[in-house]
Design a protein around this motif. Structure first.
Motif, PDB file in Angstrom:
ATOM      1  N   TRP A 372       0.805  -1.215   0.000  1.00 49.90           N
ATOM      2  CA  TRP A 372       0.000   0.000   0.000  1.00 49.90           C
ATOM      3  C   TRP A 372       0.843   1.272   0.000  1.00 49.90           C
ATOM      4  CZ3 TRP A 372       1.422   2.548   4.332  1.00 49.90           C
ATOM      5  CH2 TRP A 372       1.936   1.761   5.392  1.00 49.90           C
ATOM      6  N   ILE A 460       0.109   6.386  -0.889  1.00 48.09           N
ATOM      7  CA  ILE A 460      -0.447   5.480   0.121  1.00 48.09           C
ATOM      8  C   ILE A 460      -1.805   5.010  -0.353  1.00 48.09           C
ATOM      9  CG2 ILE A 460      -1.294   5.303   2.481  1.00 48.09           C
ATOM     10  CD1 ILE A 460       0.682   7.490   3.217  1.00 48.09           C
ATOM     11  N   LEU A 463      -8.003   1.512   2.248  1.00 53.77           N
ATOM     12  CA  LEU A 463      -9.432   1.230   2.156  1.00 53.77           C
ATOM     13  C   LEU A 463      -9.855   0.854   0.744  1.00 53.77           C
ATOM     14  CD1 LEU A 463     -10.845   4.052   4.456  1.00 53.77           C
ATOM     15  CD2 LEU A 463     -10.472   1.660   5.017  1.00 53.77           C
ATOM     16  N   ASP A 464      -9.029   0.151   0.055  1.00 48.17           N
ATOM     17  CA  ASP A 464      -9.354  -0.383  -1.263  1.00 48.17           C
ATOM     18  C   ASP A 464      -9.534   0.635  -2.364  1.00 48.17           C
ATOM     19  OD1 ASP A 464     -11.266  -3.492  -1.272  1.00 48.17           O
ATOM     20  OD2 ASP A 464      -9.141  -3.038  -1.367  1.00 48.17           O
ATOM     21  N   LEU A 468      -3.595   8.230  -1.608  1.00 46.36           N
ATOM     22  CA  LEU A 468      -3.130   9.564  -1.246  1.00 46.36           C
ATOM     23  C   LEU A 468      -1.717   9.738  -1.790  1.00 46.36           C
ATOM     24  CD1 LEU A 468      -3.461  12.144   0.470  1.00 46.36           C
ATOM     25  CD2 LEU A 468      -2.436  10.887   2.352  1.00 46.36           C
ATOM     26  N   TRP A 511       4.570  21.684  -4.252  1.00 43.79           N
ATOM     27  CA  TRP A 511       4.130  20.625  -3.344  1.00 43.79           C
ATOM     28  C   TRP A 511       2.681  20.325  -3.670  1.00 43.79           C
ATOM     29  CZ3 TRP A 511       3.285  21.106   2.612  1.00 43.79           C
ATOM     30  CH2 TRP A 511       3.206  19.821   3.154  1.00 43.79           C
ATOM     31  N   TYR A 535      -4.510  19.741  -3.214  1.00 40.16           N
ATOM     32  CA  TYR A 535      -4.011  21.046  -2.788  1.00 40.16           C
ATOM     33  C   TYR A 535      -2.584  21.182  -3.288  1.00 40.16           C
ATOM     34  CZ  TYR A 535      -2.183  24.679   0.212  1.00 40.16           C
ATOM     35  OH  TYR A 535      -1.581  25.816   0.671  1.00 40.16           O
TER      36      TYR A 535
ATOM     37  N   LYS B   2      -7.157  -8.789  -0.429  1.00 42.91           N
ATOM     38  CA  LYS B   2      -6.509  -8.281   0.774  1.00 42.91           C
ATOM     39  C   LYS B   2      -7.050  -6.896   1.077  1.00 42.91           C
ATOM     40  CE  LYS B   2      -1.675  -8.858   2.127  1.00 42.91           C
ATOM     41  NZ  LYS B   2      -0.358  -8.671   1.530  1.00 42.91           N
ATOM     42  N   LEU B   3      -7.278  -6.630   2.316  1.00 43.40           N
ATOM     43  CA  LEU B   3      -7.735  -5.302   2.693  1.00 43.40           C
ATOM     44  C   LEU B   3      -6.519  -4.520   3.182  1.00 43.40           C
ATOM     45  CD1 LEU B   3     -10.574  -4.085   2.720  1.00 43.40           C
ATOM     46  CD2 LEU B   3     -10.655  -4.500   5.172  1.00 43.40           C
ATOM     47  N   SER B   4      -6.261  -3.418   2.528  1.00 44.33           N
ATOM     48  CA  SER B   4      -5.045  -2.687   2.929  1.00 44.33           C
ATOM     49  C   SER B   4      -5.389  -1.604   3.933  1.00 44.33           C
ATOM     50  CB  SER B   4      -4.368  -2.093   1.704  1.00 44.33           C
ATOM     51  OG  SER B   4      -5.300  -1.894   0.673  1.00 44.33           O
ATOM     52  N   PRO B   6      -3.629   1.059   6.341  1.00 42.15           N
ATOM     53  CA  PRO B   6      -2.336   1.649   6.701  1.00 42.15           C
ATOM     54  C   PRO B   6      -2.177   1.690   8.204  1.00 42.15           C
ATOM     55  CG  PRO B   6      -3.888   3.345   6.044  1.00 42.15           C
ATOM     56  CD  PRO B   6      -4.564   2.051   5.837  1.00 42.15           C
ATOM     57  N   ASN B   7      -0.963   1.693   8.604  1.00 39.80           N
ATOM     58  CA  ASN B   7      -0.744   1.720  10.047  1.00 39.80           C
ATOM     59  C   ASN B   7      -0.802   3.157  10.567  1.00 39.80           C
ATOM     60  OD1 ASN B   7       1.617   2.783   9.147  1.00 39.80           O
ATOM     61  ND2 ASN B   7       2.800   0.928   9.502  1.00 39.80           N
ATOM     62  N   SER B  10       1.195   6.342   9.137  1.00 40.16           N
ATOM     63  CA  SER B  10       0.749   6.890   7.863  1.00 40.16           C
ATOM     64  C   SER B  10      -0.513   7.720   8.023  1.00 40.16           C
ATOM     65  CB  SER B  10       0.475   5.786   6.859  1.00 40.16           C
ATOM     66  OG  SER B  10       1.267   4.689   7.142  1.00 40.16           O
ATOM     67  N   LEU B  13       0.496  11.058   9.190  1.00 39.95           N
ATOM     68  CA  LEU B  13       1.118  11.810   8.095  1.00 39.95           C
ATOM     69  C   LEU B  13       0.038  12.432   7.229  1.00 39.95           C
ATOM     70  CD1 LEU B  13       3.740  12.486   6.574  1.00 39.95           C
ATOM     71  CD2 LEU B  13       3.427  10.402   5.270  1.00 39.95           C
ATOM     72  N   LEU B  14      -0.992  11.630   6.964  1.00 40.51           N
ATOM     73  CA  LEU B  14      -2.114  12.087   6.170  1.00 40.51           C
ATOM     74  C   LEU B  14      -2.747  13.326   6.785  1.00 40.51           C
ATOM     75  CD1 LEU B  14      -4.394   9.337   4.854  1.00 40.51           C
ATOM     76  CD2 LEU B  14      -5.360  11.570   5.168  1.00 40.51           C
ATOM     77  N   LEU B  17      -0.499  16.402   6.602  1.00 40.24           N
ATOM     78  CA  LEU B  17      -0.444  17.000   5.277  1.00 40.24           C
ATOM     79  C   LEU B  17      -1.550  18.023   5.086  1.00 40.24           C
ATOM     80  CD1 LEU B  17       0.404  14.029   2.929  1.00 40.24           C
ATOM     81  CD2 LEU B  17       1.706  16.114   3.213  1.00 40.24           C
ATOM     82  N   PHE B  18      -2.775  17.632   5.464  1.00 37.81           N
ATOM     83  CA  PHE B  18      -3.883  18.538   5.232  1.00 37.81           C
ATOM     84  C   PHE B  18      -3.847  19.743   6.148  1.00 37.81           C
ATOM     85  CE2 PHE B  18      -6.199  17.053   1.784  1.00 37.81           C
ATOM     86  CZ  PHE B  18      -6.109  15.673   1.734  1.00 37.81           C
ATOM     87  N   VAL B  20      -1.044  21.183   7.483  1.00 43.23           N
ATOM     88  CA  VAL B  20       0.053  22.059   7.051  1.00 43.23           C
ATOM     89  C   VAL B  20      -0.302  22.802   5.773  1.00 43.23           C
ATOM     90  CG1 VAL B  20       2.411  22.043   6.171  1.00 43.23           C
ATOM     91  CG2 VAL B  20       1.839  20.718   8.186  1.00 43.23           C
ATOM     92  N   SER B  21      -1.053  22.132   4.926  1.00 43.76           N
ATOM     93  CA  SER B  21      -1.378  22.740   3.642  1.00 43.76           C
ATOM     94  C   SER B  21      -2.277  23.944   3.748  1.00 43.76           C
ATOM     95  CB  SER B  21      -2.086  21.711   2.761  1.00 43.76           C
ATOM     96  OG  SER B  21      -1.463  20.485   2.878  1.00 43.76           O
ATOM     97  N   SER B  22      -2.901  24.160   4.899  1.00 39.79           N
ATOM     98  CA  SER B  22      -3.903  25.216   4.924  1.00 39.79           C
ATOM     99  C   SER B  22      -3.360  26.600   5.264  1.00 39.79           C
ATOM    100  CB  SER B  22      -5.023  24.830   5.882  1.00 39.79           C
ATOM    101  OG  SER B  22      -4.458  24.559   7.143  1.00 39.79           O
TER     102      SER B  22
END
Lengths: 1018, 462
Positions: A372, A460, A463-464, A468, A511, A535, B2-4, B6-7, B10, B13-14, B17-18, B20-22
């Motif tokens: 992933w 990344i 959820l299938d 991202l 970015w 963004y 397989k169901l992915s 993320p740990n 991550s 981090l996601l 990202l949002f 910081v971007s604002s």
């Protein structure tokens, strides 16, 4: 007892039967280059019985007798199903995802070709690599319908003008946006003291995998405020899983200048002196000057009778060398792939004192850390070093010298040294124009450029349905210019030497964060959506430093400002802008038949006024894959039929100053006072208003409509794409004049508008396709009509030789109309006005007329490719029809005697001499005051031409031979570019390719090259 | 399938990202590194001084005192003519064939108003008054008055002829979009007078000859009154400058050595000799070959030659004759090829004030008039002593103005305010007689103004 026996018998029979009903299947799996693929999966179709290939790509396993077929597959390759017929299996797998037929690089991602709704043209990297052009934008000429790529100069490293679907702006930029691997890159000529430069000359075309040109709203609006002039997406090569593969290629050759018109070139000594004698005699109507007195004048001022006949074009041109070497490697496994390359390119130009060298390196790594999570990184660098002479009317311009210098001047002294600071070449001598050989030897015009471009991105999947992506990319570009004018002769003489240095640095980072959602919307899974939201922020920083120094020691090796005694300039200034964006895209695929795409994007830019800083851009597009409909699915004739249309809004902000919207007081340069140049007084600092500012300053807006058809006939034996487009640009920046009593001359306001409408056709066919021989034809055709529709209060704006006026093409010439020569007296004639009813010999009575354009009506290319066994012959003709080229130096070079101390073109030998003579060249009179050499259509030439742009003849060694040599491929070829040019106008003295504005300005000649090369893969 | 999932790292981090971007408001603010906002520029005393230097700098324009005004003032009159072997400059002015699109008159108008804008911003600035701020405002008022004075003299009829005829637009604030009408000549002169009176009160510091000062302002006002035909107001000002300013006339020196040295030296003076105000050029900021010096110097263009009747006016003992050579080339501006200094353009000199005092006293006190005139003659031509009176004395004074202020751009405006005809020598090939009343003695309003400002009417004849 019997029962047990029969059971055993049955078991034995069953066992025997079973043994008899299985067999061994063996085989070998290779990739397209002939390399074995280890770990490829070999599976019996319809069963779970299978195996994998070993390190040599071979497999051997037992399958049930009833097995009919095996499926062989490996990651990134197209799976192949083969029947089991008892024979060993030998299969070559084709790479899957990189098959360009299937997937197209689009804005912020990729799309299956069948899903593409926008007008996108793709060019493969193989079309661009190893070509002898100094930058990839030059190699794009003729490759894409609707994209006009024109050179103004043939200098190695020179810039190239690119226009997609016409010229989109009046006073701001009209060049497309270039994006390399998601990084927006600088492509402007940023040099301060160099005639021409091009940041794209630092990109190694061999590192390019493919280019997508986004032409319409659906494709380009996703880049919002910078997409109005089209977007060019460059994707560089990435590694491929499998055995590490090396590629070495080289091409070595020669270049000379491409087009020379022997019909109209600088006169020889005999021709010049004959005409000048006639001119002198004619200059005194009383007969006061005889042939003898004319000879005496000519011998004093023009060296008549010295027996010298220099061909200055030959003196300033030469056969230039051309070489390039590239080495790359690509490899990896299903987790990590790597691509690395290095290259060297060198071209010496057709003119003396021109040279271009480039060193490149590229490293790209993709690592799939988890199922992933994927990480991509790329770092590319290019270093270029360039020598470029002046252009135009500069005394130091070697091309200018070739046309202006008297043929009676000697390039060398009798002792073999270069002739300068002698009675022939000196400020008060026969020729004030410099001896180009001296300038080439003594003066230096050096440009060093460094370009570093890198990006890191992470993907990344979760959820299938979600992905991202975050990409951080940056570009660093620096230009170091060091010019030197020697103290003894030339431009440096009046200041006892001049050394000028300039350092320019650009750093820009971007970015982009995107969240993608892909899912099927219905149970049948034939309605799929791909939505993206994102963004993006982008910062551009520029810095310029310059210094100059005079009074230098007269030592030829000391050529930098550090040795000067009297500094004359010191300057440094940063500048920059920033952009933030929010966007959302959606693509809906209904049964692969109906595709709908839409996008919205909101951009904010620091360049614009407080009141208009943010803009909203959008696009909608739809396409219908008619061939997926039941009624066409099984057609034998029509293999592809797709209808597309799109509309939207995007913007242009290039060429708009970073701070134009702000009202400011300046402390340096004074832009309003005619001269001198700064606010300072009495060596004390001064300040003053230097910009009126406009809080409403905003983007130029582009509203493009496109309707297109993609079709293929007879299993794609014939394919074609036809697009009709109509794009309207509004909010164009126009200088609105203000009353000078207010202290400001003008204001920049967004009030102009313009339209570009046209047709693009790309056509390909394979007339002959047999096992050994094939003949493919590819062609494209573009036709564009430009019209300026709105100017400030309808007022026409003069622009050089053009007049920009409502209702006309933006590049319409505004010139007096030449009517030839009066046969009775040799006087020049112009039409009094556009009606052409009357003529006059008085230049001031004739009125200029808006007529003829510098933009071509039609342009495109035609390529034929023949293959026979391992041989391959391909040649491309590029054509450009319907425009007109203006000779901006004809005032001196076809002056009918006005320019007494310099040479003229040989068409002057046709000057009128006897009453009744019909000719187009007026009477030759020394110091001619008739204005016959004034700006008029006399010096406007038809720009129609056809050029053999590329010819390639190669031989690829057969696979049997190369596998014995343990290499994967070896190709030998010879190539020629610009080999032959057919020009319609037999009097045009120069190459018909003279930049977008079609104005001949004594630039370095465009080269033709002949080279030989080889490509080796192992 | 397989169901992915993320740990946790991550997911964080996601989110990061949002977040910081604002941040974007500040990200889009950007300002140039060589400029400030107008408010910032004038918010301090030193900023105001810098802006004042910028206003002076505008006067250096090639279309103002850089070349055009001093040249046209002699060329359109009878002092200099264009060398037949020329580079094509100022021909329309020379031949009286100026059109509304002429580059020179367009540039002069535009640059004059650019300088006026710079002055307006200083004059209208609200910084608290003190000695320095007053000095800067005073100098800005004087510069503005000077520029309006030349504008109204060049583009409008003389006050002495038609004070209620259209003058030039009076712009006293920063108003880039305004379309002003032309104020009358008398309204413009009123503004000039009131500006100079205010300036004279505010100016209390003397810097050097390249900047305005109290007595330079008074001297200019005296000249302005003469152009209004008002000797009564002109005289006391001129006398005050002569008696109280501390300035002295330029002395000729041995064989004229001092006189020539004065014209060769262009460093701004602090010794109160002769120059009340000049526009200063230095080795870095100058107009190169196209400056006043380049136009006159035979080593550069040599386009302008002294007319033969002017040459004849200088007697053999007249030190001013040393500036002209046998071929008619003028050496008042000898630094054209000097890399270390460039010539300045004199705007107002003490000699001019003496001549104004003389002219203003002709009717009220002829003896005093002769006194002022002869005091100047003593420094210029010892063989000359005037004893005339009445209109002959006025004539003599005007002739001395012609000889003294030759090549400084004064003659044409003198002949206009006196309503005298222009009678040029045979040197002038194109046109020799231009009687007063010929519309071409007034420059046309440039088309760049009349097209964008319909309220601004054109001069008659154009």
């Amino acid at each position: 007892m019997r029962k047990i026996l029969s059971l055993i018998a049955m078991a034995m029979i069953f066992a025997l039967h079973t043994f008899a009903q299985s067999r061994v299947v063996t085989g070998t799996v290779l990739d397209e280059s002939g390399n074995p693929i280890p770990n490829a999966s070999v599976q019996v179709k319809g069963s779970s019985i299978g195996t994998v290939t070993d390190a040599k790509g071979t497999f051997s396993f037992t399958v049930p007798q009833a097995s009919r077929a095996v499926i062989i597959s490996f990651v990134n390759y197209q799976p192949v199903t083969l029947p089991l017929n008892g024979k060993p299996i030998f299969v070559t797998l084709k790479a899957a995802a990189t098959n360009l037929q299937e997937v197209v690089v689009v804005a912020y991602g990729t799309q299956k070709k069948t899903d593409v709704t926008g007008a996108i043209s793709t060019v493969k990297g193989s079309e661009l690599e190893n070509k002898p052009f100094t930058s990839v934008d030059k190699a794009l000429q003729g490759e894409v319908a609707g994209l006009q790529s024109v050179a103004a100069s043939g200098a190695p490293g020179s810039s190239q003008d690119i226009r997609i679907r016409g010229i989109g702006s009046i006073s701001a930029g009209s060049s497309p946006l270039w994006v390399i691997d998601g990084v927006i890159v600088t492509t402007d000529d940023l040099a301060s003291n160099t005639t021409t430069s091009n940041p794209l000359s630092l990109l190694n075309p061999d590192d390019i995998d493919n280019i997508s040109v986004l032409k319409d709203a659906e494709a380009a609006s996703r880049y919002g405020s910078r997409a109005a002039n089209g977007v060019i997406l460059v994707t560089t090569k990435k590694g491929r899983a499998g055995k590490t593969h090396f590629n070495f290629s080289t091409e070595v050759g020669q270049n000379s200048f491409a087009y020379r018109n022997t019909n109209n070139q600088p006169m020889t000594s005999d021709q010049l002196f004959n005409m000048t004698r006639i001119g002198l005699i004619n200059s005194d109507p009383t007969g006061g000057i005889t042939a003898d007195s004319a000879n005496s004048i000519m011998s004093t001022y023009l060296l008549y009778g010295n027996g010298q006949n220099t061909n200055w074009i030959n003196e300033v041109t030469r056969k230039g060398a051309q070489e390039q070497y590239n080495l790359s490697l690509s490899g990896g496994n299903d987790k990590t792939t790597v691509y690395a390359s290095g290259g060297y390119f060198h071209q010496t130009g057709t003119t003396i004192a021109t040279d271009f060298k480039r060193w490149n390196g590229d490293l790209s790594v993709t690592h799939k850390a988890e199922d992933w999570f994927t990480l991509n990184s790329n770092l590319a660098g290019g270093f270029g070093y360039q020598l470029t002479p002046s252009n135009g009317g500069a005394f130091a311009n070697p091309v200018g010298a070739a046309f202006f210098l008297l043929p009676s001047l000697h390039p060398y002294n009798p002792d073999g040294t270069i002739n300068y600071n002698t009675p022939e070449f000196s400020p008060t001598g026969i020729s004030a124009q410099y001896n180009p050989l001296a300038i080439a030897k003594l003066d230096k015009f050096r440009l060093g450029q460094l370009n570093l471009r890198g990006n890191v991105s992470g993907e990344i999947k979760f959820l299938d349905h979600f992905k991202l992506t975050s990409l951080f990319g940056a570009e660093f570009l620096d230009l170091e210019e060091n010019n030197y004018n020697n103290p003894a002769y030339g431009d440096g003489f009046s200041t006892q030497g001049l050394a000028v240095s300039a350092y320019t640095r650009v750093f820009n980072w971007i970015w982009t964060n995107t969240l993608e959602y892909t899912a099927a919307l219905n149970k049948a899974k034939d309605i799929n959506i791909d939505a993206k939201a994102g963004y993006e922020s982008n910062l551009y920083k520029y810095y310029n430093l310059s210094a100059s120094n005079t009074v230098l020691p007269n030592i030829p090796t000391l050529t930098y400002a550090g040795v000067g005694a009297t500094p004359t300039n010191a300057y440094s200034l940063p500048s920059g802008y920033s952009v933030v964006s929010l966007f959302a895209f959606g693509d809906l695929n209904i049964k692969d038949k109906y595709i709908i795409g839409a996008s919205v994007r909101r951009d904010g830019s620091s360049k614009f006024g407080e009141n208009d800083r943010y803009g909203d851009f959008y696009s909608v597009g739809a396409s219908w894959n008619v061939t997926n409909e039941d009624f066409l699915k099984d057609s034998h004739i029509i293999s592809l039929l797709k209808l597309r249309t799109s509309y939207g809004a995007n913007g242009n902000s290039s060429g708009i100053g970073n701070y134009t919207s702000l009202a400011t007081y300046g402390y340096g340069n004074d832009p309003y006072i005619t001269s001198p140049g700064s606010f300072h007084y009495n060596e004390a600092p001064g300040s003053g208003p230097n910009n009126l500012g406009n809080p409403n300053l905003t983007w130029e807006k582009n509203l493009p409509f496109d309707a297109g058809v993609d079709f293929g006939l007879l299993k794609d034996r014939i394919t074609s794409t036809v697009d009709y487009y109509s794009r309207k640009t509004t909010n164009l920046l126009v200088q609105v004049p203000l009353p000078p009593s207010g202290g400001y001359p003008s204001q920049n306001e967004n009030i102009g508008s313009m339209t570009n409408k046209g047709i693009e056709v790309a056509l390909g066919g394979t007339p002959v396709l047999t096992r050994d021989f094939s003949w493919k034809i590819n062609g494209n055709f573009s036709h564009n009509t430009n019209k300026v529709t709105q100017l400030y209060q309808g007022q026409a704006v003069p622009n050089g030789y053009f007049l920009i006026s409502q209702g006309q093409d933006i590049q319409t010439y505004y010139l007096r109309q030449w009517a030839g020569v009066d046969p009775s007296n040799g006087n020049p004639l112009w039409y009094t006005d556009g009606t052409k009813k009357a003529t006059t010999s008085d230049f001031n009575t004739a009125v200029p007329v808006s007529k003829y354009s510098a933009s071509p009506k039609y342009f495109g290319s035609l390529t034929n490719t023949f293959t026979y066994k391992g041989f391959n012959l391909s040649f491309m003709f590029y054509y450009n029809l319907g425009n007109y080229v203006y000779d901006s130096w004809a005032y001196y070079l076809e002056s009918d005697g006005y320019s007494f101390n310099s040479n003229e073109l040989s068409i002057e030998t046709k000057a009128w001499q006897t009453p009744g003579q019909k000719t187009n060249v007026p009477k030759f009179v020394a110091y001619n005051t008739s204005n016959s050499n004034g700006n008029s259509t006399r010096f406007l030439y038809k720009g129609d031409y056809v050029r053999l742009r590329n010819l390639e003849f190669g031989y690829t060694l057969p696979k049997t031979l190369t596998s014995k040599m343990h290499i994967s491929n070896l190709v030998f070829y010879v190539r020629g570019t610009n080999l032959w040019t057919l020009v319609k106008d037999k009097n045009l003295p120069y190459d018909p390719e003279q930049g977008i504005a079609s104005t001949a300005n004594l630039e370095v000649f465009i080269p033709k090259t002949v080279s030989a090369g080889l490509k080796l893969g192992f | 399938m397989k169901l992915s999932i993320p740990n946790t790292p991550s997911l964080l981090l996601l989110a990061a990202l949002f977040l910081v971007s604002s941040c974007s408001k500040n990200f889009l603010q950007s300002s140039p590194s060589d400029s400030t906002s107008p408010g910032q520029a004038l918010s301090t005393e030193s900023g105001m001084q810098t802006a004042l230097q910028g206003a002076y700098s505008g006067l250096k324009s090639i279309n103002l005192w850089g070349a055009s005004l001093p040249i046209i003032g002699d060329l359109m009159a009878d002092n200099i003519f264009v060398n037949p072997n020329n580079y094509g400059y100022y021909i329309p002015q020379y031949t009286y064939s100026v059109t509304v699109q002429d580059a020179t008159i367009t540039g002069t108008w535009a640059d004059a108003y650019t300088v006026i804008l710079r002055c307006n911003n200083i004059i209208n600035d609200t910084l608290t008054a003190d000695v320095n701020v007053n000095e800067y405002k005073g100098e800005a008022l004087a510069i503005r008055a000077l520029v309006y004075f030349y504008l109204v003299d060049f583009y409008a009829k003389p006050f002495t002829d038609a004070p209620s005829s259209p003058g030039v637009p009076l712009v006293l604030t920063s108003a880039p979009y305004d379309k002003p009408a032309r104020s009358t000549v008398s309204q413009v002169f009123s503004q000039i007078v009131s500006d100079l009176e205010a300036a004279d009160t505010l100016m209390t510091i003397y810097t050097n000859s390249s900047q305005f000062s109290h007595y330079a302002g008074e001297g200019l006002l005296a000249k302005v009154y003469m152009y209004m035909g008002d000797s009564t107001d002109a005289l006391p000002l001129a006398v005050d400058v002569i008696n109280s300013s501390g300035f002295t006339l330029l002395a000729p020196g041995n064989g004229g050595a001092n006189y020539l040295a004065f014209w060769a030296n262009s460093t701004p003076r602090t010794d109160f000799v002769e120059t009340l105000f000049e526009v200063s050029f230095d080795k870095i900021n100058n107009n190169g070959s196209n400056g006043l010096d380049g136009q006159y110097s035979p080593q550069v263009y040599g386009d302008l030659l002294c007319s033969s009747d002017l040459v004849a006016l200088y007697s053999p003992t007249d030190v001013r004759g040393l500036l002209i050579d046998g071929n008619g080339f003028v050496y008042k501006y000898p630094n054209a090829v000097n890399t270390q200094q460039k010539d300045n353009s004199k705007v107002l000199r003490l000699s001019d004030i003496y001549l104004i005092a003389a002219e203003a006293s002709v009717t009220s006190n002829p003896t005093a008039a002769q006194g002022y005139l002869n005091t100047l003659m003593a420094q210029r031509d010892p063989s000359l002593t005037y004893a005339s009176t009445g209109s002959q004395l006025t004539s003599d004074i005007i002739q001395e103005r012609r000889k003294e202020l030759a090549f400084e751009g004064d003659r044409f405006f003198d002949l206009n305010r006196l309503k005298w005809p222009i009678d040029r020598s045979a040197d002038y090939a194109a046109i020799q007689q231009i009687p007063y009343g010929d519309f071409r003695r007034v420059a046309p309003i440039p088309q760049t103004q009349t097209l964008t400002d319909p309220n601004c009417v054109q001069n008659s004849g154009y």
